[in-house]
Design a protein around this motif. Structure first.
Motif, PDB file in Angstrom:
ATOM      1  N   ARG A 240       0.831  -1.212   0.000  1.00  0.00           N
ATOM      2  CA  ARG A 240       0.000   0.000   0.000  1.00  0.00           C
ATOM      3  C   ARG A 240       0.859   1.253   0.000  1.00  0.00           C
ATOM      4  O   ARG A 240       0.545   2.244  -0.671  1.00  0.00           O
ATOM      5  N   ALA A 241       1.961   1.222   0.751  1.00  0.00           N
ATOM      6  CA  ALA A 241       2.866   2.371   0.806  1.00  0.00           C
ATOM      7  C   ALA A 241       3.451   2.658  -0.574  1.00  0.00           C
ATOM      8  O   ALA A 241       3.524   3.820  -0.999  1.00  0.00           O
ATOM      9  N   PHE A 242       3.849   1.599  -1.289  1.00  0.00           N
ATOM     10  CA  PHE A 242       4.393   1.771  -2.638  1.00  0.00           C
ATOM     11  C   PHE A 242       3.332   2.350  -3.582  1.00  0.00           C
ATOM     12  O   PHE A 242       3.614   3.272  -4.357  1.00  0.00           O
ATOM     13  N   ILE A 243       2.123   1.819  -3.509  1.00  0.00           N
ATOM     14  CA  ILE A 243       1.054   2.280  -4.403  1.00  0.00           C
ATOM     15  C   ILE A 243       0.700   3.742  -4.127  1.00  0.00           C
ATOM     16  O   ILE A 243       0.553   4.545  -5.056  1.00  0.00           O
ATOM     17  N   TRP A 244       0.579   4.104  -2.842  1.00  0.00           N
ATOM     18  CA  TRP A 244       0.303   5.495  -2.489  1.00  0.00           C
ATOM     19  C   TRP A 244       1.435   6.408  -2.959  1.00  0.00           C
ATOM     20  O   TRP A 244       1.210   7.491  -3.501  1.00  0.00           O
ATOM     21  N   GLY A 245       2.666   5.961  -2.714  1.00  0.00           N
ATOM     22  CA  GLY A 245       3.829   6.755  -3.115  1.00  0.00           C
ATOM     23  C   GLY A 245       3.879   6.988  -4.615  1.00  0.00           C
ATOM     24  O   GLY A 245       4.148   8.097  -5.083  1.00  0.00           O
ATOM     25  N   ILE A 246       3.580   5.939  -5.377  1.00  0.00           N
ATOM     26  CA  ILE A 246       3.576   6.042  -6.844  1.00  0.00           C
ATOM     27  C   ILE A 246       2.479   6.991  -7.313  1.00  0.00           C
ATOM     28  O   ILE A 246       2.718   7.867  -8.156  1.00  0.00           O
ATOM     29  N   ALA A 247       1.277   6.837  -6.757  1.00  0.00           N
ATOM     30  CA  ALA A 247       0.148   7.686  -7.164  1.00  0.00           C
ATOM     31  C   ALA A 247       0.412   9.161  -6.866  1.00  0.00           C
ATOM     32  O   ALA A 247       0.189  10.037  -7.725  1.00  0.00           O
ATOM     33  N   LEU A 248       0.898   9.453  -5.661  1.00  0.00           N
ATOM     34  CA  LEU A 248       1.178  10.844  -5.277  1.00  0.00           C
ATOM     35  C   LEU A 248       2.271  11.459  -6.150  1.00  0.00           C
ATOM     36  O   LEU A 248       2.166  12.606  -6.589  1.00  0.00           O
ATOM     37  N   ASN A 249       3.325  10.684  -6.394  1.00  0.00           N
ATOM     38  CA  ASN A 249       4.456  11.208  -7.168  1.00  0.00           C
ATOM     39  C   ASN A 249       4.102  11.423  -8.636  1.00  0.00           C
ATOM     40  O   ASN A 249       4.526  12.400  -9.244  1.00  0.00           O
ATOM     41  N   ILE A 250       3.339  10.505  -9.215  1.00  0.00           N
ATOM     42  CA  ILE A 250       2.927  10.671 -10.617  1.00  0.00           C
ATOM     43  C   ILE A 250       2.078  11.931 -10.768  1.00  0.00           C
ATOM     44  O   ILE A 250       2.296  12.742 -11.683  1.00  0.00           O
ATOM     45  N   THR A 251       1.124  12.111  -9.845  1.00  0.00           N
ATOM     46  CA  THR A 251       0.227  13.271  -9.914  1.00  0.00           C
ATOM     47  C   THR A 251       1.005  14.573  -9.814  1.00  0.00           C
ATOM     48  O   THR A 251       0.851  15.472 -10.652  1.00  0.00           O
ATOM     49  N   PHE A 252       1.853  14.673  -8.793  1.00  0.00           N
ATOM     50  CA  PHE A 252       2.521  15.958  -8.608  1.00  0.00           C
ATOM     51  C   PHE A 252       3.663  16.178  -9.592  1.00  0.00           C
ATOM     52  O   PHE A 252       3.979  17.320  -9.925  1.00  0.00           O
ATOM     53  N   THR A 253       4.283  15.112 -10.075  1.00  0.00           N
ATOM     54  CA  THR A 253       5.336  15.281 -11.079  1.00  0.00           C
ATOM     55  C   THR A 253       4.774  15.975 -12.317  1.00  0.00           C
ATOM     56  O   THR A 253       5.417  16.859 -12.903  1.00  0.00           O
ATOM     57  N   ALA A 254       3.568  15.572 -12.722  1.00  0.00           N
ATOM     58  CA  ALA A 254       2.916  16.196 -13.884  1.00  0.00           C
ATOM     59  C   ALA A 254       2.660  17.677 -13.629  1.00  0.00           C
ATOM     60  O   ALA A 254       2.919  18.533 -14.480  1.00  0.00           O
ATOM     61  N   VAL A 255       2.165  17.993 -12.421  1.00  0.00           N
ATOM     62  CA  VAL A 255       1.897  19.393 -12.058  1.00  0.00           C
ATOM     63  C   VAL A 255       3.201  20.187 -12.022  1.00  0.00           C
ATOM     64  O   VAL A 255       3.292  21.305 -12.560  1.00  0.00           O
TER      65      VAL A 255
ATOM     66  N   THR B  19       9.597   8.068  -9.246  1.00  0.00           N
ATOM     67  CA  THR B  19       8.352   7.324  -9.476  1.00  0.00           C
ATOM     68  C   THR B  19       8.658   6.010 -10.201  1.00  0.00           C
ATOM     69  O   THR B  19       8.145   4.953  -9.841  1.00  0.00           O
ATOM     70  N   ALA B  20       9.526   6.109 -11.211  1.00  0.00           N
ATOM     71  CA  ALA B  20       9.942   4.902 -11.937  1.00  0.00           C
ATOM     72  C   ALA B  20      10.641   3.937 -10.985  1.00  0.00           C
ATOM     73  O   ALA B  20      10.438   2.718 -11.046  1.00  0.00           O
ATOM     74  N   SER B  21      11.451   4.497 -10.071  1.00  0.00           N
ATOM     75  CA  SER B  21      12.161   3.676  -9.097  1.00  0.00           C
ATOM     76  C   SER B  21      11.186   2.937  -8.188  1.00  0.00           C
ATOM     77  O   SER B  21      11.373   1.756  -7.884  1.00  0.00           O
ATOM     78  N   LEU B  22      10.137   3.646  -7.748  1.00  0.00           N
ATOM     79  CA  LEU B  22       9.132   3.031  -6.886  1.00  0.00           C
ATOM     80  C   LEU B  22       8.385   1.917  -7.620  1.00  0.00           C
ATOM     81  O   LEU B  22       8.115   0.859  -7.050  1.00  0.00           O
ATOM     82  N   VAL B  23       8.061   2.167  -8.905  1.00  0.00           N
ATOM     83  CA  VAL B  23       7.367   1.155  -9.715  1.00  0.00           C
ATOM     84  C   VAL B  23       8.239  -0.088  -9.876  1.00  0.00           C
ATOM     85  O   VAL B  23       7.781  -1.221  -9.688  1.00  0.00           O
ATOM     86  N   ILE B  24       9.522   0.139 -10.220  1.00  0.00           N
ATOM     87  CA  ILE B  24      10.452  -0.977 -10.406  1.00  0.00           C
ATOM     88  C   ILE B  24      10.649  -1.740  -9.096  1.00  0.00           C
ATOM     89  O   ILE B  24      10.663  -2.973  -9.071  1.00  0.00           O
ATOM     90  N   ALA B  25      10.792  -0.988  -7.981  1.00  0.00           N
ATOM     91  CA  ALA B  25      10.997  -1.628  -6.678  1.00  0.00           C
ATOM     92  C   ALA B  25       9.778  -2.453  -6.275  1.00  0.00           C
ATOM     93  O   ALA B  25       9.915  -3.559  -5.740  1.00  0.00           O
ATOM     94  N   LEU B  26       8.577  -1.919  -6.534  1.00  0.00           N
ATOM     95  CA  LEU B  26       7.353  -2.655  -6.209  1.00  0.00           C
ATOM     96  C   LEU B  26       7.260  -3.936  -7.033  1.00  0.00           C
ATOM     97  O   LEU B  26       6.927  -5.009  -6.507  1.00  0.00           O
ATOM     98  N   LEU B  27       7.572  -3.823  -8.327  1.00  0.00           N
ATOM     99  CA  LEU B  27       7.539  -4.996  -9.204  1.00  0.00           C
ATOM    100  C   LEU B  27       8.548  -6.039  -8.734  1.00  0.00           C
ATOM    101  O   LEU B  27       8.241  -7.239  -8.643  1.00  0.00           O
ATOM    102  N   ALA B  28       9.760  -5.578  -8.404  1.00  0.00           N
ATOM    103  CA  ALA B  28      10.810  -6.490  -7.947  1.00  0.00           C
ATOM    104  C   ALA B  28      10.422  -7.142  -6.624  1.00  0.00           C
ATOM    105  O   ALA B  28      10.662  -8.332  -6.403  1.00  0.00           O
ATOM    106  N   PHE B  29       9.811  -6.350  -5.760  1.00  0.00           N
ATOM    107  CA  PHE B  29       9.377  -6.844  -4.454  1.00  0.00           C
ATOM    108  C   PHE B  29       8.362  -7.977  -4.622  1.00  0.00           C
ATOM    109  O   PHE B  29       8.433  -8.998  -3.944  1.00  0.00           O
TER     110      PHE B  29
END
Length: 313
Positions: A30-45, A69-79
């Protein structure tokens, strides 16, 4: 001769933090998913604000946040891959995915650093007018988002290296955002637009330091080198101190994942050791290995009188 694992002893060594079973996997996901969602949203802004305001510092931070954000996605996938069961084709499962993820993240960040520095040098020679107030507000929001996201990983950061890496990375980003706020304030007061480029280079330098360490460590373990936190000579010395052991050779230590380390060795036993004593000797060696964070041992034994070529495999 026999080869056995040391997992049966892990219950007494939880302080090593080398097992996924000692923390809430669902909370980490859940922490990874929240982190990814927040970072993707604000990175665009942030990228939009940086482009419209002309601030390279904000754009640089947006680029870095995108890499994060890419790092979090890759880490979640690897995890998730690391938890997969072994198969006949992949007898260790997909544990190595965590190492490849860390290596990929380090390479991504290196490219991001190069792009930031190149653009900053270009901008120093021809500064662009920047709205300092916009820079300050944007960086301030980034600080709070990165700080909040980092806190999502706080409770599990000592139990898994991928989680700890995510936590440290996000906290570093939060601190970098403070630097961008400072540059915005200086621009507002002085009108020195070149400060934006200077701060961008400082941001890149901060990122480079942590990334260089990560790159060295992941390259080392991806090539089956001894993990940086393990002293090969000390491990060999502790094995030879075990009662009944004369010497050790063909000793190999390598990372199965970012949280699991393996060891194989040929143990030369003293003549007084009987066949019935061998399991006890192996047990003690595995016990000592756990103190180094080595939780997967395969041991072969030979007697003192055996004629064996002690050449490395």
């Amino acid at each position: 001769m026999e080869g056995e694992h040391s997992h049966s002893h892990e219950h007494g060594h939880e302080h090593h933090g080398h097992s996924h079973s000692h923390f809430d996997i669902q909370n980490v996901r859940r922490a990874f998913i929240w982190g990814i969602a927040l970072n993707i949203t604000f990175t665009a802004v942030e990228a939009t604000v940086g482009y419209l305001s002309g601030s390279l510092a904000v754009l640089a931070d947006a680029g870095h946040n995108l890499a994060d954000t890419a790092s979090l996605v890759i880490a979640l996938l690897a995890f998730r891959l690391a938890l997969a069961k072994p198969t006949q084709k992949y007898t260790y499962g997909y544990k190595k995915a965590t190492i490849l993820a860390a290596l990929a993240n380090a390479v991504i960040l290196m490219f991001a650093i190069a792009a930031i520095v190149y653009e900053a040098i270009e901008r120093i020679s021809s500064p662009v007018e920047i709205d300092g107030k916009v820079v300050m507000i944007t960086a301030g929001i980034v600080f709070f988002i990165n700080g909040f996201t980092a806190m999502l990983f706080f409770s599990s950061k000592e139990k898994d290296l991928n989680v700890k890496g995510a936590y440290l990375h996000l906290m570093a980003d939060a601190l970098v955002s403070v630097g961008v706020v400072v540059s915005g304030a200086i621009i507002m007061v002085s009108g020195f637009y070149w400060i934006d480029s200077v701060v961008s280079i400082v941001v890149a330098a901060v990122i480079f330091i942590s990334t260089w360490v990560l790159l060295k460590q992941t390259l080392r373990i991806s090539m089956d080198g001894v993990p940086h936190n393990i002293n090969f000579a000390e491990v060999a010395e502790e094995i030879t101190k075990v009662n009944g052991v004369k010497s050790v050779h063909h000793l190999h230590i390598w990372a199965l994942s970012t949280t699991q380390t393996a060891l194989t060795a040929h143990i030369v036993l003293k003549n007084e050791i009987s066949l019935g004593d061998i399991p006890k000797v192996k047990d003690e060696i595995r016990h000592e290995a756990l103190h180094f964070g080595i939780n997967h041992c395969t041991l072969e034994t030979e007697s003192e009188g055996d004629k064996c070529e002690h050449k490395e495999d």
